[in-house]
Design an enzyme around this catalytic site. Structure first.
Site, PDB file in Angstrom:
ATOM      1  N   TYR A 203       6.215  68.311  54.397  1.00 18.82           N
ATOM      2  CA  TYR A 203       5.393  68.461  55.797  1.00 18.82           C
ATOM      3  C   TYR A 203       6.287  69.422  56.597  1.00 18.82           C
ATOM      4  O   TYR A 203       5.909  70.146  57.205  1.00 18.82           O
ATOM      5  CB  TYR A 203       5.016  66.982  56.294  1.00 18.82           C
ATOM      6  CG  TYR A 203       4.498  67.068  57.601  1.00 18.82           C
ATOM      7  CD1 TYR A 203       3.146  67.194  57.991  1.00 18.82           C
ATOM      8  CD2 TYR A 203       5.242  66.933  58.555  1.00 18.82           C
ATOM      9  CE1 TYR A 203       2.557  67.344  59.244  1.00 18.82           C
ATOM     10  CE2 TYR A 203       4.850  66.672  59.953  1.00 18.82           C
ATOM     11  CZ  TYR A 203       3.390  67.076  60.256  1.00 18.82           C
ATOM     12  OH  TYR A 203       2.936  66.885  61.313  1.00 18.82           O
ATOM     13  N   LYS A 207       5.734  72.965  58.377  1.00 24.76           N
ATOM     14  CA  LYS A 207       5.740  73.306  59.803  1.00 24.76           C
ATOM     15  C   LYS A 207       6.848  74.301  60.058  1.00 24.76           C
ATOM     16  O   LYS A 207       6.753  75.044  61.141  1.00 24.76           O
ATOM     17  CB  LYS A 207       5.851  71.838  60.695  1.00 24.76           C
ATOM     18  CG  LYS A 207       4.745  70.876  60.494  1.00 24.76           C
ATOM     19  CD  LYS A 207       3.534  71.436  60.856  1.00 24.76           C
ATOM     20  CE  LYS A 207       2.410  70.413  61.002  1.00 24.76           C
ATOM     21  NZ  LYS A 207       1.081  70.956  61.764  1.00 24.76           N
TER      22      LYS A 207
HETATM   23  N1  LIG Z   1       0.520  62.521  64.940  1.00 30.56           N
HETATM   24  C1  LIG Z   1       1.600  62.946  65.082  1.00 30.56           C
HETATM   25  O1  LIG Z   1       2.679  62.041  65.484  1.00 30.56           O
HETATM   26  C2  LIG Z   1       1.935  64.254  65.117  1.00 30.56           C
HETATM   27  C3  LIG Z   1       3.410  64.830  65.446  1.00 30.56           C
HETATM   28  C4  LIG Z   1       3.236  66.272  65.322  1.00 30.56           C
HETATM   29  C5  LIG Z   1       2.578  67.110  65.006  1.00 30.56           C
HETATM   30  N2  LIG Z   1       1.185  66.557  64.391  1.00 30.56           N
HETATM   31  C6  LIG Z   1       0.412  67.477  64.151  1.00 30.56           C
HETATM   32  O2  LIG Z   1      -1.006  67.402  64.714  1.00 30.56           O
HETATM   33  C7  LIG Z   1      -1.993  67.669  64.331  1.00 30.56           C
HETATM   34  C8  LIG Z   1      -3.081  66.694  64.150  1.00 30.56           C
HETATM   35  O3  LIG Z   1      -2.679  65.820  63.520  1.00 30.56           O
HETATM   36  P1  LIG Z   1      -3.208  63.994  64.069  1.00 30.56           P
HETATM   37  O4  LIG Z   1      -1.979  63.398  64.297  1.00 30.56           O
HETATM   38  O5  LIG Z   1      -4.214  64.038  65.024  1.00 30.56           O
HETATM   39  O6  LIG Z   1      -3.981  63.556  62.538  1.00 30.56           O
HETATM   40  P2  LIG Z   1      -4.968  63.106  62.198  1.00 30.56           P
HETATM   41  O7  LIG Z   1      -5.633  62.074  63.267  1.00 30.56           O
HETATM   42  O8  LIG Z   1      -4.990  62.892  60.887  1.00 30.56           O
HETATM   43  O9  LIG Z   1      -6.101  64.335  62.567  1.00 30.56           O
HETATM   44  C9  LIG Z   1      -6.076  65.488  61.403  1.00 30.56           C
HETATM   45  C10 LIG Z   1      -7.070  66.262  61.637  1.00 30.56           C
HETATM   46  O10 LIG Z   1      -7.006  67.267  60.498  1.00 30.56           O
HETATM   47  C11 LIG Z   1      -8.236  67.331  59.823  1.00 30.56           C
HETATM   48  N3  LIG Z   1      -8.045  67.929  58.705  1.00 30.56           N
HETATM   49  C12 LIG Z   1      -7.468  67.349  57.593  1.00 30.56           C
HETATM   50  N4  LIG Z   1      -7.596  68.503  56.417  1.00 30.56           N
HETATM   51  C13 LIG Z   1      -8.297  69.222  56.763  1.00 30.56           C
HETATM   52  C14 LIG Z   1      -8.889  70.193  56.100  1.00 30.56           C
HETATM   53  N5  LIG Z   1      -8.423  70.457  54.868  1.00 30.56           N
HETATM   54  N6  LIG Z   1      -9.750  71.008  56.606  1.00 30.56           N
HETATM   55  C15 LIG Z   1     -10.097  70.749  57.950  1.00 30.56           C
HETATM   56  N7  LIG Z   1      -9.795  69.819  58.623  1.00 30.56           N
HETATM   57  C16 LIG Z   1      -9.025  69.045  58.006  1.00 30.56           C
HETATM   58  C17 LIG Z   1      -8.694  66.245  59.831  1.00 30.56           C
HETATM   59  O11 LIG Z   1     -10.077  65.970  59.091  1.00 30.56           O
HETATM   60  P3  LIG Z   1     -10.891  64.370  58.659  1.00 30.56           P
HETATM   61  O12 LIG Z   1     -10.790  63.460  59.729  1.00 30.56           O
HETATM   62  O13 LIG Z   1     -11.930  64.867  58.285  1.00 30.56           O
HETATM   63  O14 LIG Z   1      -9.820  64.148  57.452  1.00 30.56           O
HETATM   64  C18 LIG Z   1      -8.512  65.564  61.085  1.00 30.56           C
HETATM   65  O15 LIG Z   1      -9.599  66.003  62.006  1.00 30.56           O
HETATM   66  C19 LIG Z   1      -1.764  68.144  62.662  1.00 30.56           C
HETATM   67  O16 LIG Z   1      -1.349  69.413  62.566  1.00 30.56           O
HETATM   68  C20 LIG Z   1      -0.231  67.130  62.668  1.00 30.56           C
HETATM   69  O17 LIG Z   1       0.351  68.009  61.726  1.00 30.56           O
HETATM   70  C21 LIG Z   1       0.993  65.306  64.653  1.00 30.56           C
END
Ligand SMILES: NC(=O)c1ccc[n+]([C@@H]2O[C@H](COP(=O)([O-])OP(=O)(O)OC[C@H]3O[C@@H](n4cnc5c(N)ncnc54)[C@H](OP(=O)(O)O)[C@@H]3O)[C@@H](O)[C@H]2O)c1
Length: 335
Positions: A203, A207
């Site tokens: 992961y 990034k």
């Molecule tokens: N949460 C953290 O602590 C954190 C920290 C740093 C960065 N981020 C980044 O923030 C972003 C959002 O993450 P989140 O924390 O909100 O996670 P999340 O709740 O798991 O949301 C991820 C989203 O991405 C979608 N997704 C996953 N695979 C996909 C695909 N193949 N095609 C289209 N959509 C897809 C999911 O759709 P489904 O619901 O249909 O699976 C969901 O809408 C990500 O890029 C993550 O790396 C998160």
């Protein structure tokens, strides 16, 4: 960056920084947010609807989930029903990304695009021709952004606005080990191999590749009279979301129950960083930058070191060619 410095920075940010509540005016603007049916994407969409956008497009892989999210946003913002649209986009499928790109081209305007959708898993799975993090978080993420870039540039010229293209990265890029780069051949081939893969690092590597790419896209798409488009990469910090949905092992349990519950932001708070990364009045200095805590942050030694600079160069040469094989002509928008 060593793990101690990383953890010190992480705790400082999580415990002592308060992300500003978004107040920028998005009136008249069209904004697309990928992965906006849940988590950070959903909360960013909710803010942008509240801030007066004319149209907010939720680009999601399951339409029914997008429609549920749209109803939820409408109920909480009291916005008009026709403001939100739900479009299909599956980043694990290049044809889906290209179909999405064609639809973007048909828009009257596109003021901002947040490439937020992403995955985190410790299980090796394939998607298209690579390991899933590389396909979803990097190849398709950038493909979607590049397919949107001509429309963003056109909007900046036609409507005299600053358009914005933001990629959601992670501060974990600071501690990516990226052992795959120690081989001399193709980086994409090395990343596709299942044998010997370090999924605990994957992961973070995805990034890191994203930030290398954002820096190159910004350098090859400078801000000028022909293209007033800010391209940036941001982190929301550690947030309580569904990102660990695939993780059931002890490691995930420890991370989620101890680290996350002690220091993590809510997705609403984390989403403020997404909105900041595409705010209409974002400073030009954000172009090509890594944004953390809604400020331009250090890129870290994985980027700003002789090894980092060499890797960025090596990566982009191979990656731009790869994008051309998937979607011929897609990199023409760059210098
Ligand atoms: N949460 C953290 O602590 C954190 C920290 C740093 C960065 N981020 C980044 O923030 C972003 C959002 O993450 P989140 O924390 O909100 O996670 P999340 O709740 O798991 O949301 C991820 C989203 O991405 C979608 N997704 C996953 N695979 C996909 C695909 N193949 N095609 C289209 N959509 C897809 C999911 O759709 P489904 O619901 O249909 O699976 C969901 O809408 C990500 O890029 C993550 O790396 C998160």
């Amino acid at each position: 960056m060593n793990t101690t410095s990383f953890l010190f920075g992480l705790f400082k940010s999580q415990l002592f920084v308060r992300l500003p509540y978004p107040t920028s005016d998005f009136s008249g603007q069209i904004v697309i947010i990928t992965g906006s049916n849940t988590g950070l994407g959903l909360e960013a969409a909710r803010h942008i609807v509240r801030l007066g956008a004319a149209r907010v497009i939720l680009a999601v892989r399951t339409i029914s989930k997008g429609e549920t999210a749209a109803r939820d946003i409408l109920q909480t913002t009291y916005a008009k029903k026709n403001i939100i649209e739900v479009w299909p986009l599956d980043l694990s499928n290049y044809e889906s990304v290209k179909a999405f790109g064609a639809r973007v081209q048909a828009l009257d305007r596109l003021d901002a695009f947040i490439q937020n959708a992403g995955i985190l898993t410790s299980h090796y799975t394939s998607a298209e021709d690579n390991e899933a993090h590389i396909t979803v978080n990097v190849i398709s993420a950038v493909l979607a952004g590049l397919l949107a870039l001509p429309k963003l540039k056109e909007t900046s010229r036609k409507f005299g606005v600053k358009a914005r293209l933001a990629f959601v990265g992670s501060d974990l890029h600071y501690i990516a080990k990226f052992k795959e780069a120690e081989t001399s051949g193709s980086l994409l081939d090395a990343l596709s191999r299942k044998e010997g893969v370090n999924m605990g690092d994957r992961y973070s590597v995805s990034k890191l590749l994203l930030i290398y790419t954002v820096r190159e896209l910004a350098a090859r798409s400078p801000i000028d009279a022909d293209s007033n488009v800010v391209i940036d990469c941001l982190t929301p910090g550690a947030c309580k979301s569904d990102i660990f949905r695939d993780e059931q092992g002890w490691f995930a349990a420890v991370i989620q129950s101890v680290m996350i519950s002690l220091v993590a932001r809510t997705t609403e708070v984390g989403s403020r960083a997404l909105v900041h990364g595409v705010k209409p009045d974002i400073e030009d200095g954000a172009h090509g930058a890594f944004l953390m805590d809604c400020k331009i942050a250090s890129n870290g030694p994985n980027v700003d070191s002789p090894r980092g600079r060499a890797l960025q160069k090596r990566w982009i040469q191979e990656f731009l060619m790869k994008l051309e094989t998937i979607s011929p002509g897609v990199t023409k928008v760059l210098l």
